[in-house]
Design an enzyme around this catalytic site. Structure first.
Site, short mmCIF file in Angstrom:
data_model
loop_
_atom_site.label_atom_id
_atom_site.label_comp_id
_atom_site.label_asym_id
_atom_site.label_seq_id
_atom_site.Cartn_x
_atom_site.Cartn_y
_atom_site.Cartn_z
N ARG A 109 -2.01 -0.55 -7.06
CA ARG A 109 -1.97 0.44 -8.14
C ARG A 109 -0.54 0.52 -8.68
O ARG A 109 0.40 0.07 -8.02
CB ARG A 109 -2.37 1.83 -7.63
CG ARG A 109 -3.80 1.92 -7.18
CD ARG A 109 -4.14 3.35 -6.78
NE ARG A 109 -3.61 3.73 -5.48
CZ ARG A 109 -3.33 4.97 -5.12
NH1 ARG A 109 -3.48 5.96 -5.96
NH2 ARG A 109 -2.87 5.24 -3.89
N GLY A 169 0.83 -1.22 0.00
CA GLY A 169 0.00 0.00 0.00
C GLY A 169 0.86 1.25 0.00
O GLY A 169 0.49 2.28 0.58
N TYR A 214 -14.45 -0.86 9.72
CA TYR A 214 -13.03 -0.50 9.85
C TYR A 214 -12.52 -0.90 11.24
O TYR A 214 -11.49 -1.56 11.38
CB TYR A 214 -12.89 1.00 9.64
CG TYR A 214 -11.49 1.55 9.68
CD1 TYR A 214 -10.55 1.19 8.72
CD2 TYR A 214 -11.11 2.47 10.67
CE1 TYR A 214 -9.27 1.73 8.74
CE2 TYR A 214 -9.83 3.02 10.68
CZ TYR A 214 -8.92 2.65 9.72
OH TYR A 214 -7.64 3.18 9.73
N LEU A 217 1.61 3.49 -2.14
CA LEU A 217 1.26 4.72 -2.87
C LEU A 217 0.23 5.56 -2.13
O LEU A 217 -0.23 6.57 -2.65
CB LEU A 217 0.74 4.37 -4.27
CG LEU A 217 1.74 3.63 -5.16
CD1 LEU A 217 1.15 3.36 -6.54
CD2 LEU A 217 3.05 4.40 -5.29
N GLY A 218 -0.13 5.17 -0.92
CA GLY A 218 -1.13 5.91 -0.17
C GLY A 218 -0.54 7.07 0.62
O GLY A 218 0.63 7.44 0.45
N LYS A 258 -9.73 -3.58 12.47
CA LYS A 258 -8.53 -3.12 13.19
C LYS A 258 -8.33 -3.91 14.50
O LYS A 258 -7.22 -4.32 14.81
CB LYS A 258 -8.60 -1.61 13.47
CG LYS A 258 -8.37 -0.75 12.24
CD LYS A 258 -7.00 -0.98 11.63
CE LYS A 258 -6.75 -0.18 10.37
NZ LYS A 258 -5.53 -0.59 9.66
N ASP A 283 -0.85 -7.24 -4.99
CA ASP A 283 -2.19 -7.22 -4.41
C ASP A 283 -2.10 -8.09 -3.15
O ASP A 283 -1.87 -9.30 -3.25
CB ASP A 283 -3.19 -7.79 -5.42
CG ASP A 283 -4.62 -7.79 -4.86
OD1 ASP A 283 -4.78 -7.77 -3.62
OD2 ASP A 283 -5.57 -7.84 -5.66
P1 NAD Z 1 -4.41 5.10 1.90
O1 NAD Z 1 -5.84 4.79 1.62
O2 NAD Z 1 -3.91 6.46 1.62
O3 NAD Z 1 -3.48 4.06 1.12
C1 NAD Z 1 -3.75 2.69 1.09
C2 NAD Z 1 -3.04 2.10 -0.09
O4 NAD Z 1 -3.36 0.70 -0.12
C3 NAD Z 1 -3.49 2.69 -1.43
O5 NAD Z 1 -2.36 3.15 -2.17
C4 NAD Z 1 -4.19 1.53 -2.14
O6 NAD Z 1 -3.97 1.51 -3.55
C5 NAD Z 1 -3.51 0.33 -1.47
N1 NAD Z 1 -4.32 -0.89 -1.56
C6 NAD Z 1 -5.66 -1.03 -1.45
N2 NAD Z 1 -6.01 -2.32 -1.63
C7 NAD Z 1 -4.86 -3.02 -1.83
C8 NAD Z 1 -4.56 -4.37 -2.06
N3 NAD Z 1 -5.52 -5.30 -2.16
N4 NAD Z 1 -3.26 -4.73 -2.20
C9 NAD Z 1 -2.28 -3.81 -2.13
N5 NAD Z 1 -2.50 -2.50 -1.93
C10 NAD Z 1 -3.78 -2.10 -1.79
O7 NAD Z 1 -4.14 4.70 3.42
P2 NAD Z 1 -3.05 5.31 4.42
O8 NAD Z 1 -3.63 6.53 5.02
O9 NAD Z 1 -1.73 5.38 3.79
O10 NAD Z 1 -3.12 4.20 5.57
C11 NAD Z 1 -2.25 3.09 5.59
C12 NAD Z 1 -2.58 2.27 6.83
O11 NAD Z 1 -2.50 3.10 7.99
C13 NAD Z 1 -3.99 1.66 6.83
O12 NAD Z 1 -3.93 0.40 7.47
C14 NAD Z 1 -4.77 2.62 7.70
O13 NAD Z 1 -5.86 1.99 8.32
C15 NAD Z 1 -3.73 3.03 8.72
N6 NAD Z 1 -4.02 4.30 9.36
C16 NAD Z 1 -4.02 5.45 8.62
C17 NAD Z 1 -4.33 6.65 9.26
C18 NAD Z 1 -4.34 7.95 8.50
O14 NAD Z 1 -4.78 8.98 9.06
N7 NAD Z 1 -3.84 8.01 7.27
C19 NAD Z 1 -4.63 6.67 10.62
C20 NAD Z 1 -4.65 5.46 11.33
C21 NAD Z 1 -4.33 4.28 10.69
C1 AKB Z 2 -9.58 7.26 9.20
O1 AKB Z 2 -10.14 8.34 9.46
O2 AKB Z 2 -10.15 6.27 8.75
C2 AKB Z 2 -8.10 7.16 9.53
C3 AKB Z 2 -7.90 6.64 10.91
C4 AKB Z 2 -7.88 7.57 12.05
O3 AKB Z 2 -7.80 5.46 11.09
N1 AKB Z 2 -7.50 8.44 9.32
#
Ligand code: NAD
Ligand code: AKB
Length: 322
Positions: free
Chosen positions: A36, A8, A145, A10-11, A149, A56
C-alpha cells in the site's frame, strides 16, 4: 550507509516498529515499505517521515531494487495476512506469507542481509500442550495461517543452516496497541475492546468470555524484536521462533480490568464460529524460558499496567482526532 528495510510497514506492528527503529538508528537508516502507499495524513504518516518504497514482497525484483538502492543489510519482514483473513483467503495467504518470505530470503541471500521474521502463537495447533507450551514441542496447526507460520519458521532455519543467513524470529502473541488498527486476526478483540470502552462503554466480543490466550502490549513487542536482532549470535540456540510471553488473559478478565478505569463498562458475547475455532486451536499460555535465557527477554507490561497506559494514550488520541 547500511540500512534496514521493513516490509508491510503500514500495518499494526510496522506503524510502531519503523518510528522505534528510526529513533534508535536514525531516520535515513530505516526504509519503510508496503504494497500500500502511505496516506498523506493520519496514523500511517508516521512511517512516511523517512524513506519509503513501494514493495510487493511477492515480487523479488521490487525487494531487490529496494535492497540495492538503499544498501540494505537487515530486513524486518512483516508483510503477511493474519489468521482470520488467511482462513477466508487461504490461496492468497499462501502466496503472500510463503511466497513473500521465500523471495525475501532469496533477496537476503543474494545481498547478504539479516532477516527478522515474526511468527505467532498461531504456529501451534490443537495437539500442542495448551498450558506452558514448551519452546520445542508438537506443531500441527489446523489453520492456513498456522501452516504458513510453521513453514516460515522452518524455512528461516533452513536458510541459516544451508546458507549461513542470519535469520531470527519470535512467536508473538496477540498484540495490543493504539497507533494502527489490527489487520484481521483472531486476537483483534483485545484492541477493539479499548476503542469501544472509551467510545461507547460497551463491547460485543467475537470470542467466548473464557477464551484464554497470550497477549502482549506493543512497546514490549517492539523492544523484543530489537533486542533479539541485537543479541550476540553466539548466544542464540533457537534463532527463528522464540516463544515470548507477557500475560495470558480472557475477554472477561480484560473487561474487568477496564472496568476499574471505565465504570459501568459492559461486555457481551456474539461468538464468531470461525475465529472461535482458531482461538480454540491455540495455546492458552507459552513458556518463554528459552528467550529469557538466551537473550535476556523480560516483559515490562502486565495486564494492569497495559490497561492503564492503553486507556490513557488511546483517550488522548481519540480526543485529538479531527
Ligand atoms: P497487518 O495486517 O497489520 O499489516 C500487514 C501489512 O502487510 C499491511 O500493511 C499490508 O498492506 C502489508 N502487505 C500485505 N500484502 C503485502 C505484500 N504482498 N507485499 C508487501 N506488503 C504487504 O499485520 P501486523 O499485525 O503488523 O503483523 C505483521 C507480522 O507480524 C505478520 O507476519 C503477522 O503474522 C505477525 N504477527 C502479528 C501479531 C499481531 O497481533 N499483530 C501477532 C503475531 C504475529
Ligand atoms: C492473529 O490473531 O492472527 C495475530 C496472531 C496472534 O498471530 N494477532
Amino acid at each position: 550507509m547500511r540500512r534496514i528495510l521493513v516490509t508491510g510497514a503500514l500495518g499494526q506492528i510496522g506503524s510502531e516498529l519503523v518510528p522505534a527503529l528510526r529513533e534508535r538508528y536514525g531516520t535515513d537508516a530505516v526504509v519503510a515499505s508496503d504494497v500500500r502507499v502511505p496516506s498523506a495524513r493520519g496514523l500511517a504518516a508516521r512511517t512516511s517521515d523517512g524513506p519509503f518504497e513501494h514493495v510487493d514482497c511477492t515480487h523479488i525484483r521490487e525487494i531487490e531494487h529496494a535492497v540495492r538502492h538503499h544498501d540494505v543489510r537487515t530486513i524486518y519482514h512483516l508483510a503477511a495476512l493474519l489468521s482470520a483473513v488467511a482462513e477466508e483467503r487461504p490461496r492468497v495467504a499462501w502466496e503472500v506469507n510463503m511466497g513473500g518470505l521465500y523471495r525475501v530470503l532469496e533477496a537476503a541471500r543474494l545481498h547478504d542481509c539479516a532477516v527478522f521474521l515474526p511468527s505467532s502463537i498461531g504456529a501451534f495447533g490443537p495437539s500442542t500442550p495448551r498450558r506452558g507450551t514448551p519452546q520445542d514441542t508438537i506443531q500441527r496447526p489446523t489453520t492456513m495461517y498456522g501452516v504458513t507460520k510453521v513453514s516460515s519458521e522452518l524455512l528461516c532455519d533452513y536458510y541459516h543452516a544451508r546458507f549461513g543467513l542470519d535469520t531470527r524470529g519470535l512467536r508473538l502473541p496477540g498484540l495490543v496497541s493504539y497507533v494502527a488498527p489490527p489487520g484481521g486476526g483472531t486476537t483483534d478483540w483485545a484492541v477493539e475492546i479499548f476503542y469501544h470502552a472509551l467510545r461507547y462503554r460497551r463491547y460485543s466480543c467475537f470470542l467466548r468470555a473464557n477464551t484464554r490466550l497470550d497477549m502482549m502490549y506493543m512497546p514490549d513487542a517492539i523492544r523484543a524484536k530489537m533486542e533479539l536482532m541485537e543479541a550476540k549470535p553466539s548466544a542464540l540456540v533457537h534463532r527463528n521462533a522464540f516463544n515470548v510471553a507477557a500475560m495470558s488473559v480472557t475477554p472477561e478478565e480484560m473487561a474487568e480490568e477496564i472496568r476499574r478505569h471505565v465504570p459501568g463498562f459492559v461486555i457481551d458475547y456474539e461468538v464468531d464460529p470461525l475465529r472461535q475455532a482458531i482461538a480454540d486451536s491455540w495455546p492458552e499460555s507459552v513458556d518463554d524460558e528459552a528467550a529469557r535465557r538466551e537473550w535476556g527477554w523480560q516483559p515490562e507490561y502486565d495486564l494492569a499496567r497495559m490497561t492503564r497506559d492503553m486507556l490513557e494514550k488511546l483517550d488522548g488520541r481519540l480526543r485529538s482526532a479531527p
